[in-house]
Design an enzyme around this catalytic site. Structure first.
Site, mmCIF file in Angstrom:
data_model
loop_
_atom_site.group_PDB
_atom_site.id
_atom_site.type_symbol
_atom_site.label_atom_id
_atom_site.label_comp_id
_atom_site.label_asym_id
_atom_site.label_seq_id
_atom_site.Cartn_x
_atom_site.Cartn_y
_atom_site.Cartn_z
ATOM 1 N N LYS A 132 0.811 -1.222 0.000
ATOM 2 C CA LYS A 132 0.000 0.000 0.000
ATOM 3 C C LYS A 132 0.845 1.273 0.000
ATOM 4 O O LYS A 132 0.420 2.306 -0.493
ATOM 5 C CB LYS A 132 -0.931 0.016 1.218
ATOM 6 C CG LYS A 132 -2.000 -1.071 1.199
ATOM 7 C CD LYS A 132 -3.062 -0.789 0.170
ATOM 8 C CE LYS A 132 -4.246 -1.755 0.300
ATOM 9 N NZ LYS A 132 -5.191 -1.602 -0.842
ATOM 10 N N GLU B 200 -9.458 6.013 3.279
ATOM 11 C CA GLU B 200 -10.285 4.965 3.869
ATOM 12 C C GLU B 200 -9.370 3.786 4.117
ATOM 13 O O GLU B 200 -8.333 3.653 3.466
ATOM 14 C CB GLU B 200 -11.413 4.565 2.912
ATOM 15 C CG GLU B 200 -11.038 3.495 1.869
ATOM 16 C CD GLU B 200 -10.003 3.975 0.853
ATOM 17 O OE1 GLU B 200 -9.851 5.193 0.681
ATOM 18 O OE2 GLU B 200 -9.340 3.115 0.237
ATOM 19 N N SER C 139 1.438 -9.594 -0.844
ATOM 20 C CA SER C 139 1.070 -8.183 -0.754
ATOM 21 C C SER C 139 1.346 -7.587 0.618
ATOM 22 O O SER C 139 1.593 -6.393 0.735
ATOM 23 C CB SER C 139 -0.406 -8.010 -1.106
ATOM 24 O OG SER C 139 -1.201 -8.872 -0.323
#
Lengths: 391, 266
Positions: A87, A109, A375
């Site tokens: 991210k 968010e 991830s």
């Protein structure tokens, strides 16, 4: 697919937002185009990825997991990015853009909290004010990340409306943005949302796939037979797939959250069991009822617990370039333990869905070279895992 | 007479009486849908000139807490677009009715079928909060064919080029959003609302009504001095929620609407 001027990937994407936001989306699309083509922006972005995020992330061979699955498994280690997940690639990129546009306040968010942590981190580094919307239920399942965000100086706003998960965190962030659009940049963490987000987030995340492709070529002298990633909104998946989409010999597999099983209706697998519709500003596959109401979702993983999906994934599904499957909560939890024990790699619950695909029959041929996008790391899930697993 | 023509006639009559329009918003299904005819009756008797009927959607990103909660209650009661249209087919409301909601509802229903059915049951037009002109070619064509007015939203952030397009493509009226934000009562009418209305009026003769944050007769009076009408939503929705179970709820709603309407004549 290059730049969708209309913001469309085939029929998917577009902009379905209140008029108030359109000028901000136009400004963002223009500024992103300029920045992306601007050498000084690229230099700064690449420098930060190198020196702050810790890129390039390694590609790790997994001999014991290979033996257990009959495949040649390697893992692209996004879990080793600063903050513990992919991210941060997008958060750094968008916060750089926010600074360029003179926006001093940033909102985000978050579901599992990784995007919130990444945004809070970038905001701390770039001196931006940061507020993060997070569903109440997710705040409870990911309390460590709530604390991390606060430690980083961000304000976490629990969202109590609707399903109290990622979907409603996005709704609330959109409402904040409509209200404060002149001073605020909204860092969407996934490859969904109105144009230019799906395109922009993909570009910021595409570093995953380009690095991995080069690493495969250098190490194996060939590309993998298959690339696997989990898909919630789909940012790590589109990031790793993008470089491989033109390589038709490489099979691409996206793994959605099957929850309690597709037939139970309790899942978060719109590409497997949904239909096209509009949510959060974009036309894409969606879990909805016959009247167009968005359905509640379920997944053990907060980061995949989302009824929509990035527009480009819908397109890649329709043209048959990516195969989208699902893994249930149980399959993901089983893979979570297997990968931990066999390789000493503890994946995030989200990532565990990608690993679960390695154990599903019929997806890969024996001996296939399969690269999994790891991830994120599983530290954030320890509290939940300790409740779910009797060890 | 098409829905579009009915709205034109409404504004023309109001101009003749030197009044602004009071546009009232209520959520279909809150209170229960079988009470919608009585709600519409009370609104019309109270003096509402146009009524917007909210079609509840699970993810109303343009709405504040009051209308969100109302939509949620309506959905809990099982309110569907089909049931709303069915209910309206049995109503003979003296004032023009608009359906207000979100694009996915129409998309899922089928745009052609939705517009046809809406026109059949006497609906005059639609307001879709997340439908912007550049995405809506198909819908413009469908609504023209069925005679439905297509009310478009204009915002204080809209560029001059966007206002050009909105003024050109809107029919019925233009919904001027008074401020950046979501629906819900506020203390005052911001100065930028006046600017937006004059920018729109310089572009087209389509009437302009102002909404978002309009809750008191003073707001309505202020707005009617510079615009063609004022839109009151959250205030009415909240009032209905608070008083809906009382025996005198209809009289109470009529009184509130009459107070708001009186301000359009000042």
């Amino acid at each position: 697919m290059v730049v969708p001027a209309s913001g469309r990937f085939g029929p998917y994407g577009g902009r379905y937002v209140p008029e108030t936001l359109v000028p901000a989306l136009d400004e963002l699309a223009d500024e992103f185009q300029r920045a992306w083509a601007d050498e000084s922006f690229q230099d700064e972005f690449q420098r930060l990825l190198r020196e702050y995020v810790g890129r390039p992330t390694p590609l790790t061979d997994c001999p014991r997991l290979s033996e257990a699955t009959g495949l040649k498994v390697s893992v692209k280690r996004e879990d080793l990015c600063h903050t513990g997940a992919h991210k941060i690639n997008n958060a750094i990129g968008q916060c750089l853009l926010a600074k360029r546009m003179g926006k001093k306040r940033v909102i985000a968010e978050t579901g599992a909290g990784q995007h919130g942590v990444a945004t809070a981190t970038a905001c701390a580094a770039f001196d931006l004010r940061c507020e993060v919307y997070m569903g109440e239920e997710d705040c409870a399942r990911q309390e460590l990340n709530v604390f991390r965000m606060r430690l980083l100086g961000a304000k976490v706003i629990p969202v109590s409306s609707g399903t109290r998960t990622l979907k409603d965190a996005l709704n609330e962030a959109m409402r904040d943005w409509v209200t404060n659009v002149r001073t605020t940049h909204y860092v969407i963490g996934t490859a969904a949302g109105p144009h230019p987000y799906p395109y922009m987030v993909r570009q910021f995340q595409s570093v995953i796939g380009f690095e991995a492709k080069r690493q495969c070529e250098e190490r194996y002298g060939q590309l993998p037979d298959a690339v696997v990633a989990c898909v919630g909104g789909g940012s790590n998946a589109i990031g790793v797939f993008h470089a491989f989409v033109p390589e038709e010999a490489v099979q691409l597999v996206g793994v959605e959250a099957g929850g309690c099983g597709l037939e139970s209706g309790k899942h978060a697998a719109p590409l497997n069991a949904g239909s096209p519709g509009v949510l959060h500003g974009s036309y894409s596959y969606l879990m909805q009822d016959e009247h167009g109401q968005v359905l509640p979702t379920h997944s053990v993983s907060a980061g995949l617990d989302y009824p929509g999906v990035g527009a480009e994934h819908s397109y890649l599904k329709d043209i048959g370039r990516v195969r989208y499957v699902s893994a249930t909560d149980d399959e993901a939890l089983s893979a979570f333990q297997q990968v931990s024990r066999l390789e000493g790699l503890i994946p995030a619950f989200e990532t565990a869905h990608a690993f679960a695909a390695l154990f599903q029959p019929g997806l890969f041929r024996k001996g296939d070279r399969v690269m999994v996008c790891m991830s994120g790391r599983g530290d954030k899930d320890m509290v939940a895992a300790s409740r779910l697993l009797q060890l | 007479m098409t829905g579009r023509e009915r709205l034109e006639a409404t504004f023309e009559a109001l101009r003749g009486r030197r009044e602004g329009a009071l546009v009232a918003f209520v959520t279909a299904g809150d209170p229960a849908l079988d009470r919608l005819p009585a709600v519409l009756g009370a609104l019309a008797e109270g003096g509402a000139d146009i009524v917007e009927i909210g079609v509840p959607f699970s993810d109303p990103i343009a709405d504040g807490p009051v209308i969100q909660a109302s939509s949620f209650r309506a959905l809990e009661r099982g309110t569907t677009p089909r049931a709303i249209l069915e209910c309206l087919s049995r109503v003979d409301c003296p004032v023009p009715l608009l359906l207000m909601g979100y694009w996915n509802t129409v998309l899922r229903f089928g745009p052609e079928e939705f517009a046809t059915r809406a026109a059949e049951v006497g609906v005059c037009g639609t307001i879709l909060c997340d439908a912007i002109p550049e995405e809506m070619d198909e819908w413009f064509a469908v609504s023209r064919r069925t005679g439905l007015a297509n009310v478009l939203l204009a915002a204080p952030t809209s560029s001059p080029q966007r206002l050009d397009a909105i003024a050109r493509l809107a029919s019925g009226f233009v919904y001027a959003v008074s401020r950046t934000g979501v629906t819900g009562a506020r203390d005052e009418v911001p100065a930028e609302a006046r600017r937006l209305v004059s920018d729109l009026r310089a572009r087209a003769s389509t009437p302009v009504c102002v909404g978002f944050g309009v809750s008191k007769p003073e707001h309505v009076g202020d707005i009617c001095r510079f615009a063609d009408g004022a839109i009151v939503g959250s205030r009415l929705v909240a009032h209905l929620h608070e008083t809906g179970d009382r025996p005198d709820w209809e009289a109470s709603l009529r009184t509130l609407v009459a107070e708001l309407k009186a301000a359009t004549r000042a």
